[in-house]
Scaffold this active site. Structure first.
Site, PDB file in Angstrom:
ATOM      1  N   GLU A 272       0.962  -1.172   0.049  1.00  0.00           N
ATOM      2  CA  GLU A 272      -0.162   0.305   0.086  1.00  0.00           C
ATOM      3  C   GLU A 272       0.824   1.156  -0.028  1.00  0.00           C
ATOM      4  O   GLU A 272       1.346   1.653   1.066  1.00  0.00           O
ATOM      5  CB  GLU A 272      -0.808   0.123   1.192  1.00  0.00           C
ATOM      6  CG  GLU A 272      -1.968   1.125   1.376  1.00  0.00           C
ATOM      7  CD  GLU A 272      -2.695   1.409   2.656  1.00  0.00           C
ATOM      8  OE1 GLU A 272      -2.768   2.480   2.916  1.00  0.00           O
ATOM      9  OE2 GLU A 272      -2.900   0.232   3.114  1.00  0.00           O
TER      10      GLU A 272
ATOM     11  N   ARG B  31       1.583  10.250   0.270  1.00  0.00           N
ATOM     12  CA  ARG B  31       1.782  11.467   1.182  1.00  0.00           C
ATOM     13  C   ARG B  31       3.022  12.008   0.897  1.00  0.00           C
ATOM     14  O   ARG B  31       3.683  12.825   1.316  1.00  0.00           O
ATOM     15  CB  ARG B  31       2.212  10.748   2.561  1.00  0.00           C
ATOM     16  CG  ARG B  31       0.659  10.422   3.366  1.00  0.00           C
ATOM     17  CD  ARG B  31       0.874  10.049   4.923  1.00  0.00           C
ATOM     18  NE  ARG B  31       1.452   8.759   4.968  1.00  0.00           N
ATOM     19  CZ  ARG B  31       2.219   8.321   5.909  1.00  0.00           C
ATOM     20  NH1 ARG B  31       1.959   9.029   6.925  1.00  0.00           N
ATOM     21  NH2 ARG B  31       2.588   6.975   5.895  1.00  0.00           N
TER      22      ARG B  31
ATOM     23  N   THR C 150      -3.881   6.639   1.625  1.00  0.00           N
ATOM     24  CA  THR C 150      -4.122   7.870   1.953  1.00  0.00           C
ATOM     25  C   THR C 150      -4.731   8.339   0.652  1.00  0.00           C
ATOM     26  O   THR C 150      -4.450   9.573   0.190  1.00  0.00           O
ATOM     27  CB  THR C 150      -2.735   8.398   2.569  1.00  0.00           C
ATOM     28  OG1 THR C 150      -1.908   7.964   3.028  1.00  0.00           O
ATOM     29  CG2 THR C 150      -3.098   9.706   3.220  1.00  0.00           C
TER      30      THR C 150
ATOM     31  N   LYS D 151     -11.329  -0.829   5.952  1.00  0.00           N
ATOM     32  CA  LYS D 151      -9.993  -0.431   6.678  1.00  0.00           C
ATOM     33  C   LYS D 151     -10.646  -0.042   8.089  1.00  0.00           C
ATOM     34  O   LYS D 151     -11.554   0.850   8.299  1.00  0.00           O
ATOM     35  CB  LYS D 151      -9.255   0.746   6.147  1.00  0.00           C
ATOM     36  CG  LYS D 151      -8.055   1.343   6.759  1.00  0.00           C
ATOM     37  CD  LYS D 151      -7.240   2.347   5.997  1.00  0.00           C
ATOM     38  CE  LYS D 151      -6.057   2.576   6.770  1.00  0.00           C
ATOM     39  NZ  LYS D 151      -5.125   3.684   5.924  1.00  0.00           N
TER      40      LYS D 151
END
Length: 318
Positions: free
Chosen positions: A41, A45, A69, A129
């Site tokens: 994953e 960012r 994200t 999640k």
């Protein structure tokens, strides 16, 4: 459940990666694959995320590459165009979720309460999640949420490492676990690929929770079984007799007639039987379906198709 999520379940761990240099993407991906964790994953960012996904996807077809994200549809589009096979978001953004669902892209939106789960259920989602895991109540909260929402699965992420991994791995409601302790930024920055591979192997083994459950000893008749059991009783083990066997404490099961295994059987406990079977597959083991026992669709017991030292082996959920 789609095939991608089943693959992630079998792997059991999702390395959450922050990558600053796209040149690190491919060697990092190779380290993950070598360590038995062929999934990544890559979090959006950093400015390098998009290119890192593109390179991993192009060079490592065996690696499941997702984007994390992802907080809006624009980022989701960038990630998918770069080659991301699944999308992960920290919260439940309806626009992002709907964008993914309209394009049949697997999406893991972040949830930590019943209202967010119900939003997902209304859209047909069954995997979420759970974030931030430790700050949202940890494993006990997942247990609490799985009571009214028994059909869903979680990928807890946030505050999980080798020390508390087992708390989550034991739960039926946990599909896989997200974490970054095996892919810390300094290890990536310093190009410590062998260390990352070793940490991945260590983490995946720990995830299984393998431990000795009991030893089964084959005997030809109930009378022989009783004599053998009495020897264990003399050693201080309490006897508990059943229809087909006699347990001496919890470590020993004396069979009243020959059962599986030339000499008997060894029971190995684990946190998740399906995941343990996937872990053992590269070693040449398969489950014998006719021996499987399930509860609510989850495997609880199954024998393996090969003996070890003359003993049949069965897995049992801890």
């Amino acid at each position: 459940m789609n095939d991608l999520f089943l693959k992630i379940r079998d792997i059991g761990l999702v390395p959450v990666i922050k990558i600053d240099n796209p040149d690190h993407a491919v060697p990092l991906g190779r380290a993950l694959v070598a360590g038995g964790l062929p999934v990544a994953e890559v979090t959006f960012r950093t400015d390098a995320a998009e290119e890192a996904i593109r390179r991993m996807k192009a060079k490592l077809p065996e690696l499941l590459v997702g984007a994390g994200t992802v907080i809006n549809p624009a980022l989701a589009q960038k990630a998918v165009q770069a080659g991301a096979s699944f999308i992960v978001s920290p919260g439940f953004n309806p626009a992002t979720v709907d964008w993914c669902l309209e394009r049949n892209i697997p999406v893991l939106p972040g949830v930590n309460n019943p209202s967010l789960i119900e939003q997902g259920l209304s859209r047909g989602l069954e995997v979420f999640k759970f974030f931030p895991a430790e700050n949202s109540g940890g494993a006990p909260m997942i247990q609490a949420l799985s009571a009214p929402f028994g059909s869903i699965q979680f990928v807890p992420t946030g505050g999980i490492d080798a020390n508390n991994l087992a708390e989550y791995a034991k739960l039926d409601a946990v599909l896989a676990i997200g974490g970054s302790w095996m892919v810390k930024a300094d290890l990536i920055q310093n190009e410590q690929w062998d260390t990352i591979t070793a940490l991945c192997r260590e983490a995946r083994l720990k995830l299984q929770g393998f431990s000795f459950a009991h030893l089964g000893i084959n005997q030809d008749t109930p009378e022989e079984a009783k004599k053998t059991a009495n020897v264990f009783a003399a050693l201080g083990f309490a006897l508990k007799e059943g229809n087909s066997s006699i347990f001496a404490g919890t470590p020993f099961e004396i069979m009243k007639s020959p059962f599986r295994g030339t000499k008997g059987h060894i029971a190995i406990s684990c946190y998740n039987v399906e995941r343990a079977l996937a872990y053992l597959a590269p070693y040449g083991f398969k489950g014998v379906e006719e021996t499987a026992k399930r509860e609510k669709g989850k495997l609880k017991v199954i024998y393996l198709d090969k003996e070890i030292g003359g003993f049949a082996v069965h897995l049992v959920k801890a």
